[in-house]
Design an enzyme around this catalytic site. Structure first.
Site, mmCIF file in Angstrom:
data_model
loop_
_atom_site.group_PDB
_atom_site.id
_atom_site.type_symbol
_atom_site.label_atom_id
_atom_site.label_comp_id
_atom_site.label_asym_id
_atom_site.label_seq_id
_atom_site.Cartn_x
_atom_site.Cartn_y
_atom_site.Cartn_z
ATOM 1 N N MET A 11 0.823 -1.213 0.000
ATOM 2 C CA MET A 11 0.000 0.000 0.000
ATOM 3 C C MET A 11 0.852 1.256 0.000
ATOM 4 O O MET A 11 0.535 2.233 -0.697
ATOM 5 C CB MET A 11 -0.952 0.003 1.201
ATOM 6 C CG MET A 11 -2.008 -1.081 1.140
ATOM 7 S SD MET A 11 -2.939 -1.126 -0.417
ATOM 8 C CE MET A 11 -3.841 0.404 -0.338
ATOM 9 N N ASP A 31 10.338 3.509 5.915
ATOM 10 C CA ASP A 31 10.133 2.167 6.476
ATOM 11 C C ASP A 31 11.027 2.027 7.703
ATOM 12 O O ASP A 31 11.695 2.991 8.120
ATOM 13 C CB ASP A 31 10.411 1.081 5.412
ATOM 14 C CG ASP A 31 9.544 -0.165 5.638
ATOM 15 O OD1 ASP A 31 9.686 -0.813 6.711
ATOM 16 O OD2 ASP A 31 8.722 -0.487 4.772
ATOM 17 N N GLU A 90 -0.931 -3.909 9.982
ATOM 18 C CA GLU A 90 -2.276 -3.762 10.562
ATOM 19 C C GLU A 90 -2.250 -4.278 12.007
ATOM 20 O O GLU A 90 -2.751 -5.363 12.321
ATOM 21 C CB GLU A 90 -3.298 -4.530 9.697
ATOM 22 C CG GLU A 90 -4.740 -4.343 10.092
ATOM 23 C CD GLU A 90 -5.324 -2.983 9.730
ATOM 24 O OE1 GLU A 90 -4.571 -2.073 9.363
ATOM 25 O OE2 GLU A 90 -6.553 -2.847 9.840
ATOM 26 N N LYS A 95 0.763 0.847 15.063
ATOM 27 C CA LYS A 95 0.244 2.140 14.587
ATOM 28 C C LYS A 95 0.305 3.190 15.707
ATOM 29 O O LYS A 95 0.717 4.333 15.478
ATOM 30 C CB LYS A 95 -1.178 1.970 14.036
ATOM 31 C CG LYS A 95 -1.192 1.149 12.733
ATOM 32 C CD LYS A 95 -2.545 1.094 12.093
ATOM 33 C CE LYS A 95 -2.653 0.105 10.931
ATOM 34 N NZ LYS A 95 -1.855 0.395 9.740
ATOM 35 N N SER A 117 -7.220 -0.847 7.604
ATOM 36 C CA SER A 117 -8.374 -1.512 7.001
ATOM 37 C C SER A 117 -9.498 -1.671 8.011
ATOM 38 O O SER A 117 -10.666 -1.624 7.655
ATOM 39 C CB SER A 117 -7.977 -2.906 6.502
ATOM 40 O OG SER A 117 -6.986 -2.821 5.539
ATOM 41 N N HIS A 136 -8.535 5.635 3.672
ATOM 42 C CA HIS A 136 -8.455 4.237 3.235
ATOM 43 C C HIS A 136 -8.405 4.133 1.717
ATOM 44 O O HIS A 136 -9.357 4.455 1.033
ATOM 45 C CB HIS A 136 -9.656 3.454 3.774
ATOM 46 C CG HIS A 136 -9.591 1.997 3.461
ATOM 47 N ND1 HIS A 136 -8.955 1.086 4.284
ATOM 48 C CD2 HIS A 136 -10.037 1.300 2.409
ATOM 49 C CE1 HIS A 136 -9.024 -0.108 3.736
ATOM 50 N NE2 HIS A 136 -9.674 -0.014 2.601
ATOM 51 N N ASN A 139 -6.304 -1.157 -3.112
ATOM 52 C CA ASN A 139 -5.119 -1.592 -3.843
ATOM 53 C C ASN A 139 -5.517 -1.879 -5.300
ATOM 54 O O ASN A 139 -6.476 -2.617 -5.515
ATOM 55 C CB ASN A 139 -4.580 -2.866 -3.176
ATOM 56 C CG ASN A 139 -3.295 -3.345 -3.787
ATOM 57 O OD1 ASN A 139 -2.544 -2.561 -4.341
ATOM 58 N ND2 ASN A 139 -3.041 -4.638 -3.698
HETATM 59 N N1 LIG Z 1 -3.030 -4.723 1.000
HETATM 60 C C1 LIG Z 1 -4.231 -4.186 0.795
HETATM 61 O O1 LIG Z 1 -4.969 -4.532 -0.153
HETATM 62 C C2 LIG Z 1 -4.735 -3.099 1.706
HETATM 63 C C3 LIG Z 1 -5.809 -2.307 1.285
HETATM 64 C C4 LIG Z 1 -6.221 -1.237 2.103
HETATM 65 C C5 LIG Z 1 -5.583 -1.001 3.323
HETATM 66 N N2 LIG Z 1 -4.546 -1.817 3.721
HETATM 67 C C6 LIG Z 1 -3.893 -1.490 4.982
HETATM 68 O O2 LIG Z 1 -2.664 -0.809 4.673
HETATM 69 C C7 LIG Z 1 -1.686 -1.105 5.670
HETATM 70 C C8 LIG Z 1 -0.451 -1.689 5.003
HETATM 71 O O3 LIG Z 1 -0.798 -2.869 4.309
HETATM 72 P P1 LIG Z 1 0.166 -3.516 3.218
HETATM 73 O O4 LIG Z 1 -0.640 -4.548 2.517
HETATM 74 O O5 LIG Z 1 0.843 -2.452 2.439
HETATM 75 O O6 LIG Z 1 1.251 -4.229 4.161
HETATM 76 P P2 LIG Z 1 2.743 -4.704 3.788
HETATM 77 O O7 LIG Z 1 3.056 -5.794 4.767
HETATM 78 O O8 LIG Z 1 2.857 -4.962 2.334
HETATM 79 O O9 LIG Z 1 3.628 -3.421 4.102
HETATM 80 C C9 LIG Z 1 3.789 -2.894 5.388
HETATM 81 C C10 LIG Z 1 5.109 -2.155 5.415
HETATM 82 O O10 LIG Z 1 5.162 -1.380 6.607
HETATM 83 C C11 LIG Z 1 6.462 -1.472 7.140
HETATM 84 N N3 LIG Z 1 6.379 -1.139 8.562
HETATM 85 C C12 LIG Z 1 5.868 -1.889 9.562
HETATM 86 N N4 LIG Z 1 5.961 -1.236 10.733
HETATM 87 C C13 LIG Z 1 6.526 -0.006 10.457
HETATM 88 C C14 LIG Z 1 6.893 1.119 11.228
HETATM 89 N N5 LIG Z 1 6.705 1.131 12.548
HETATM 90 N N6 LIG Z 1 7.457 2.180 10.600
HETATM 91 C C15 LIG Z 1 7.664 2.167 9.270
HETATM 92 N N7 LIG Z 1 7.341 1.104 8.480
HETATM 93 C C16 LIG Z 1 6.789 0.032 9.063
HETATM 94 C C17 LIG Z 1 6.895 -2.905 6.846
HETATM 95 O O11 LIG Z 1 8.303 -3.082 6.920
HETATM 96 C C18 LIG Z 1 6.329 -3.093 5.431
HETATM 97 O O12 LIG Z 1 7.263 -2.663 4.434
HETATM 98 C C19 LIG Z 1 -2.364 -2.041 6.677
HETATM 99 O O13 LIG Z 1 -2.889 -1.280 7.723
HETATM 100 C C20 LIG Z 1 -3.475 -2.676 5.843
HETATM 101 O O14 LIG Z 1 -4.548 -3.143 6.628
HETATM 102 C C21 LIG Z 1 -4.108 -2.838 2.939
#
Ligand SMILES: NC(=O)c1ccc[n+]([C@@H]2O[C@H](COP(=O)([O-])OP(=O)(O)OC[C@H]3O[C@@H](n4cnc5c(N)ncnc54)[C@H](O)[C@@H]3O)[C@@H](O)[C@H]2O)c1
Length: 152
Positions: A11, A31, A90, A95, A117, A136, A139
């Site tokens: 995301m 990150d 998540e 967070k 999410s 929100h 993707n």
């Molecule tokens: N994947 C989807 O389709 C989708 C859609 C809408 C919302 N979301 C939400 O978006 C968020 C991210 O999801 P994603 O699928 O991109 O996850 P992901 O696992 O692909 O990426 C998460 C990233 O965050 C980094 N990270 C974790 N803790 C951190 C911190 N304290 N500081 C900086 N970076 C940190 C991780 O190293 C990783 O690179 C979640 O809250 C998820 O629920 C996901």
């Protein structure tokens, strides 16, 4: 306008592209480790390479977009952000901890947003010196309309 994106995963990469594809935006893609943030930008670049090969974007346009994205750590890049969109794991503790740290780093007028999410925006923002926004994205974030914006 400078936008911090926290989390350079699926995301975070899409959200970084959604902003950087517009002139006038500068994106700090953050990150946990410098190399993870750089890896996120490299994946973004590879995606654009394919679009250039297919003739859908020019290399100049891609260079301009990539030039607006700086990968790194929030401690180094988020001090002067106007908006920060969090897309980390998540997990409520991740967070809350991340925003508590950002609250000390970011300028007071910087707006905080979470791409969560399912977690409560109220709970994520509880204890911060500023309000939180729920932002929100679907993707892929750079190609889908913003699906929900909530203010707390
Ligand atoms: N994947 C989807 O389709 C989708 C859609 C809408 C919302 N979301 C939400 O978006 C968020 C991210 O999801 P994603 O699928 O991109 O996850 P992901 O696992 O692909 O990426 C998460 C990233 O965050 C980094 N990270 C974790 N803790 C951190 C911190 N304290 N500081 C900086 N970076 C940190 C991780 O190293 C990783 O690179 C979640 O809250 C998820 O629920 C996901």
């Amino acid at each position: 306008m400078k936008v911090g994106v926290i989390g350079a995963g699926t995301m975070g990469q899409g959200i970084a592209k959604a902003f950087a594809q517009n002139e006038g935006y500068e994106v700090a893609l953050c990150d946990i480790k410098q190399e993870w943030a750089e890896g996120g930008k490299e994946k973004i670049a590879k995606g654009y390479d394919r679009l250039v090969q297919k003739g859908k974007l020019t290399q100049d346009a891609v260079d301009a977009i990539l030039g607006r994205i700086t990968p790194g750590l929030k401690e180094d890049l988020c001090k002067d952000c106007d908006l920060i969109v969090e897309a980390a794991f998540e997990d409520i503790n991740v967070k809350k901890t991340t925003f508590a740290e950002l609250d000390k780093i970011a300028k007071p007028e910087c707006i905080f947003a979470s791409n969560t999410s399912s977690l409560s925006i109220t709970e994520i923002g509880n204890g911060l010196t500023r309000p939180m926004v729920g932002m929100h994205f679907f993707n892929p974030a750079d190609r889908m309309s913003l699906s929900r914006l909530s203010l707390v």
